[in-house]
Design a protein around this motif. Structure first.
Motif, PDB file in Angstrom:
ATOM      1  N   UNK A 105       4.656 -82.995  36.106  1.00 45.01           N
ATOM      2  CA  UNK A 105       5.179 -83.241  37.447  1.00 45.01           C
ATOM      3  C   UNK A 105       6.580 -83.845  37.422  1.00 45.01           C
ATOM      4  N   UNK A 106       7.232 -83.746  38.569  1.00 43.04           N
ATOM      5  CA  UNK A 106       8.577 -84.298  38.729  1.00 43.04           C
ATOM      6  C   UNK A 106       8.759 -84.710  40.180  1.00 43.04           C
ATOM      7  N   UNK A 107       9.860 -85.347  40.437  1.00 40.00           N
ATOM      8  CA  UNK A 107      10.252 -85.684  41.808  1.00 40.00           C
ATOM      9  C   UNK A 107      11.547 -84.933  42.089  1.00 40.00           C
ATOM     10  N   UNK A 108      11.658 -84.417  43.310  1.00 42.65           N
ATOM     11  CA  UNK A 108      12.827 -83.613  43.668  1.00 42.65           C
ATOM     12  C   UNK A 108      13.233 -83.929  45.104  1.00 42.65           C
ATOM     13  N   UNK A 109      14.529 -83.971  45.318  1.00 40.50           N
ATOM     14  CA  UNK A 109      15.032 -84.188  46.673  1.00 40.50           C
ATOM     15  C   UNK A 109      14.794 -82.927  47.492  1.00 40.50           C
ATOM     16  N   UNK A 110      14.176 -83.096  48.634  1.00 38.68           N
ATOM     17  CA  UNK A 110      13.945 -81.960  49.525  1.00 38.68           C
ATOM     18  C   UNK A 110      15.277 -81.390  50.022  1.00 38.68           C
ATOM     19  N   UNK A 111      16.301 -82.215  50.068  1.00 43.44           N
ATOM     20  CA  UNK A 111      17.609 -81.786  50.582  1.00 43.44           C
ATOM     21  C   UNK A 111      18.377 -80.888  49.606  1.00 43.44           C
ATOM     22  N   UNK A 112      17.800 -80.625  48.429  1.00 44.01           N
ATOM     23  CA  UNK A 112      18.422 -79.725  47.459  1.00 44.01           C
ATOM     24  C   UNK A 112      17.471 -78.532  47.277  1.00 44.01           C
ATOM     25  N   UNK A 113      17.525 -77.572  48.214  1.00 43.79           N
ATOM     26  CA  UNK A 113      16.541 -76.483  48.219  1.00 43.79           C
ATOM     27  C   UNK A 113      16.511 -75.656  46.941  1.00 43.79           C
ATOM     28  N   UNK A 149      11.807 -87.208  49.403  1.00 41.96           N
ATOM     29  CA  UNK A 149      11.588 -86.834  48.007  1.00 41.96           C
ATOM     30  C   UNK A 149      10.173 -86.285  47.870  1.00 41.96           C
ATOM     31  N   UNK A 150      10.089 -85.102  47.261  1.00 43.43           N
ATOM     32  CA  UNK A 150       8.795 -84.476  47.027  1.00 43.43           C
ATOM     33  C   UNK A 150       8.374 -84.698  45.584  1.00 43.43           C
TER      34      UNK A 150
END
Length: 157
Positions: free
Chosen positions: A111-119, A148-149
């Motif tokens: 798993x990771x975390x990703x900014x939703x604002x960077x599609x 953050x997702x």
């Protein structure tokens, strides 16, 4: 691309790749904390066993990296490809190798975390079978709130 496990002596290369890859975020509100790291802090973390990293090399030049630790499965972060090498499938190759490592290590998920604002980052993970498993609002020091997702892939037993 050759992929190998990093050692603490690779910290300067890792730092350089991250600064290059994340430079597009430096002037936007809520810029990435990746830009605040130092080669020394990365080196110390690897040396103490707090994290590991994989490097991607082309013609002996380090052009990509991903850092990871074992925390509720395999958690990865700071996936980075030098800007002039982006869009060539190298991130996918590195992630494929990382997933294989997670399975060898018998991790239940990656798993990771990703900014939703960077599609484009969200789409990358979705294209590889990762699904949104959580979301949170992260408040940065400059007053910016970021969605953050958490994106994960569960391995079958």
């Amino acid at each position: 691309m050759e992929i190998r496990l990093a050692t603490s002596s690779d910290a300067h290369d890792i730092h350089s790749i991250i600064l290059d890859a994340y430079s597009e975020y430096k002037d936007i509100p809520g810029s990435s904390s990746a830009l605040d790291e130092t080669a020394d802090s990365i080196q110390e973390s690897i040396k103490l066993g707090k994290e590991n990293a994989l490097l991607g090399l082309v013609d002996r030049s380090v052009i990509a990296c991903v850092r990871y630790s074992f925390k509720d499965g395999m958690y990865f972060y700071r996936l980075a490809v030098r800007r002039d090498w982006q869009g060539k499938g190298l991130a996918k190759l590195l992630l494929s190798h990382l997933e294989s490592l997670a399975m060898v290590e018998r991790q239940p998920k990656i798993w990771c975390k990703v900014r939703y604002s960077v599609p484009r980052n969200v789409y990358l993970y979705q294209s590889l079978g990762y699904v949104k498993s959580d979301e949170e609002l992260v408040h940065k020091d400059d007053g910016v709130a970021l969605e953050v997702w958490t994106m994960s892939k569960v391995f079958s037993a």
